[in-house]
Motif scaffolding. Structure first.
Motif, PDB file in Angstrom:
ATOM      1  N   LEU A  53     -48.300 -95.122  -0.441  1.00  0.00           N
ATOM      2  CA  LEU A  53     -46.835 -95.056  -0.508  1.00  0.00           C
ATOM      3  C   LEU A  53     -46.349 -93.625  -0.655  1.00  0.00           C
ATOM      4  CD1 LEU A  53     -44.166 -96.560  -0.583  1.00  0.00           C
ATOM      5  CD2 LEU A  53     -44.547 -97.022  -3.000  1.00  0.00           C
ATOM      6  N   GLY A  54     -47.144 -92.801  -1.363  1.00  0.00           N
ATOM      7  CA  GLY A  54     -46.767 -91.404  -1.569  1.00  0.00           C
ATOM      8  C   GLY A  54     -47.144 -90.483  -0.418  1.00  0.00           C
ATOM      9  N   GLY A  55     -47.756 -91.039   0.628  1.00  0.00           N
ATOM     10  CA  GLY A  55     -48.117 -90.218   1.780  1.00  0.00           C
ATOM     11  C   GLY A  55     -49.321 -89.331   1.538  1.00  0.00           C
ATOM     12  N   MET A  56     -50.115 -89.660   0.509  1.00  0.00           N
ATOM     13  CA  MET A  56     -51.303 -88.863   0.215  1.00  0.00           C
ATOM     14  C   MET A  56     -52.561 -89.488   0.811  1.00  0.00           C
ATOM     15  SD  MET A  56     -50.544 -87.772  -3.726  1.00  0.00           S
ATOM     16  CE  MET A  56     -50.121 -89.405  -4.296  1.00  0.00           C
ATOM     17  N   ASP A  57     -52.428 -90.699   1.308  1.00  0.00           N
ATOM     18  CA  ASP A  57     -53.552 -91.375   1.948  1.00  0.00           C
ATOM     19  C   ASP A  57     -52.985 -92.210   3.089  1.00  0.00           C
ATOM     20  OD1 ASP A  57     -56.100 -92.222   2.467  1.00  0.00           O
ATOM     21  OD2 ASP A  57     -56.481 -93.056   0.475  1.00  0.00           O
ATOM     22  N   THR A  73     -47.090 -94.779  10.174  1.00  0.00           N
ATOM     23  CA  THR A  73     -47.415 -94.209  11.486  1.00  0.00           C
ATOM     24  C   THR A  73     -47.173 -92.699  11.557  1.00  0.00           C
ATOM     25  OG1 THR A  73     -45.189 -94.750  12.251  1.00  0.00           O
ATOM     26  CG2 THR A  73     -46.899 -96.386  12.686  1.00  0.00           C
ATOM     27  N   LEU A  74     -46.812 -92.093  10.431  1.00  0.00           N
ATOM     28  CA  LEU A  74     -46.494 -90.665  10.442  1.00  0.00           C
ATOM     29  C   LEU A  74     -47.757 -89.824  10.650  1.00  0.00           C
ATOM     30  CD1 LEU A  74     -43.973 -90.392   7.450  1.00  0.00           C
ATOM     31  CD2 LEU A  74     -43.482 -90.812   9.864  1.00  0.00           C
ATOM     32  N   THR A  80     -46.405 -84.500   5.394  1.00  0.00           N
ATOM     33  CA  THR A  80     -46.119 -83.373   4.514  1.00  0.00           C
ATOM     34  C   THR A  80     -44.630 -83.307   4.197  1.00  0.00           C
ATOM     35  OG1 THR A  80     -47.982 -82.126   5.385  1.00  0.00           O
ATOM     36  CG2 THR A  80     -46.283 -80.857   4.254  1.00  0.00           C
ATOM     37  N   ALA A  81     -43.803 -83.472   5.220  1.00  0.00           N
ATOM     38  CA  ALA A  81     -42.344 -83.457   5.027  1.00  0.00           C
ATOM     39  C   ALA A  81     -41.910 -84.644   4.168  1.00  0.00           C
ATOM     40  CB  ALA A  81     -41.643 -83.494   6.385  1.00  0.00           C
ATOM     41  N   TYR A  82     -42.521 -85.779   4.394  1.00  0.00           N
ATOM     42  CA  TYR A  82     -42.203 -86.993   3.623  1.00  0.00           C
ATOM     43  C   TYR A  82     -42.501 -86.778   2.139  1.00  0.00           C
ATOM     44  CZ  TYR A  82     -42.981 -91.731   1.786  1.00  0.00           C
ATOM     45  OH  TYR A  82     -42.972 -92.859   1.028  1.00  0.00           O
ATOM     46  N   ARG A  83     -43.689 -86.230   1.841  1.00  0.00           N
ATOM     47  CA  ARG A  83     -44.050 -85.959   0.438  1.00  0.00           C
ATOM     48  C   ARG A  83     -43.097 -84.935  -0.180  1.00  0.00           C
ATOM     49  NH1 ARG A  83     -49.340 -85.821   2.618  1.00  0.00           N
ATOM     50  NH2 ARG A  83     -49.285 -83.541   2.631  1.00  0.00           N
ATOM     51  N   ARG A  84     -42.687 -84.005   0.613  1.00  0.00           N
ATOM     52  CA  ARG A  84     -41.846 -82.914   0.113  1.00  0.00           C
ATOM     53  C   ARG A  84     -40.432 -83.383  -0.196  1.00  0.00           C
ATOM     54  NH1 ARG A  84     -41.693 -77.385   3.469  1.00  0.00           N
ATOM     55  NH2 ARG A  84     -43.794 -77.326   2.631  1.00  0.00           N
ATOM     56  N   PRO A 157     -35.491 -87.314  -5.241  1.00  0.00           N
ATOM     57  CA  PRO A 157     -36.302 -88.121  -4.329  1.00  0.00           C
ATOM     58  C   PRO A 157     -35.761 -89.534  -4.133  1.00  0.00           C
ATOM     59  CG  PRO A 157     -37.288 -88.145  -6.501  1.00  0.00           C
ATOM     60  CD  PRO A 157     -36.067 -87.245  -6.594  1.00  0.00           C
ATOM     61  N   LYS A 158     -36.198 -90.161  -3.062  1.00  0.00           N
ATOM     62  CA  LYS A 158     -35.860 -91.565  -2.832  1.00  0.00           C
ATOM     63  C   LYS A 158     -36.678 -92.471  -3.741  1.00  0.00           C
ATOM     64  CE  LYS A 158     -34.404 -91.268   1.976  1.00  0.00           C
ATOM     65  NZ  LYS A 158     -34.572 -91.809   3.330  1.00  0.00           N
TER      66      LYS A 158
END
Length: 233
Positions: A53-57, A73-74, A80-84, A157-158
């Motif tokens: 969910l955090g875009g780290m995996d 699908t990112l 990286t942008a999503y986590r940021r 953050p969202k």
């Protein structure tokens, strides 16, 4: 449409010939502004859920959405942008930059965001008005975790993801930090997800997701939400 959606999520780790199913058939949703606790024993898969969910995996199959956006699908650059921009993180260990003050630690996070909140204002909100000029080594564990929470919130953050946020804290300090997270959710409408092995924390959540052996065992909506002060464990 829900704010957070997991649909048939599967995660397989491969080491040589061996395949390990970390997650299988994971299905759940979380609404905007909810305080959600994901609970389970060590190794149940809850941190894998948080990392995806955090875009780290990445996931092996299935679908994960945040606010209508498919994040499963990112590509790497998009993640990286999503986590940021979209996610604030609070971990068990505070991960502060030791040679920066509390204020500078929060400002650092705010600098990489599109619509950051004012660092000093957020530090005041977490009760550190008088500690802004202190370095991490001059702060207690609870104060350092408050800086970490302020840093995550300053990103506007969202989603605020917290992985065992009180794991390194004593009982009373841990309660104070959880109260801060619960108040933040209630007062700002931030969607907060707390990962924990501590069953007692489920009483403070709107939604409780129980994870066991890599899958969601049950999802319960809490009709009788309790304040952190009233909890004991």
């Amino acid at each position: 449409m829900s704010y957070v959606e997991f649909r048939d999520v599967k995660k397989v780790y491969k080491t040589g010939e061996v395949e390990i199913n970390a997650l299988r058939d994971v299905d759940f949703e979380i609404e905007k502004g909810e305080f959600c606790v994901i609970v389970g024993a060590s190794g149940a898969g809850k941190t894998t859920i948080l990392n995806i969910l955090g875009g780290m995996d990445t996931l092996t199959s299935g679908s994960v959405k945040l606010d209508g956006r498919e994040i499963s699908t990112l590509n790497k650059r998009q993640l990286t942008a999503y986590r940021r921009y979209d996610v604030g993180f609070v971990f068990q260990f505070y991960n502060l930059v030791q040679n920066l003050t509390a204020l500078e630690n929060v400002e650092l996070a705010a600098q990489i965001c599109k619509e950051p909140l004012d660092a000093a204002t957020v530090l005041k909100q977490v009760g550190l008005e008088d500690r802004m000029a202190n370095f991490p080594a001059q702060l207690s564990g609870g104060e350092q975790q408050r800086v970490a929470i302020a840093r995550a919130l300053a990103k506007n953050p969202k989603l605020l993801l917290c992985d065992e946020p009180t794991g390194a804290l004593d009982y009373n300090t841990g309660k104070a930090v959880l109260k801060l997270l619960q108040d933040t959710c209630r007062n700002t409408g931030t969607t907060v997800i707390v990962i924990t092995h501590n069953q007692a924390l489920t009483a403070m959540a709107d939604r409780v997701i129980t994870v066991k052996s890599g899958t969601v065992e049950k999802v319960v909506m809490n009709d009788n939400i309790r304040n952190v002060e009233d909890l004991e464990w």
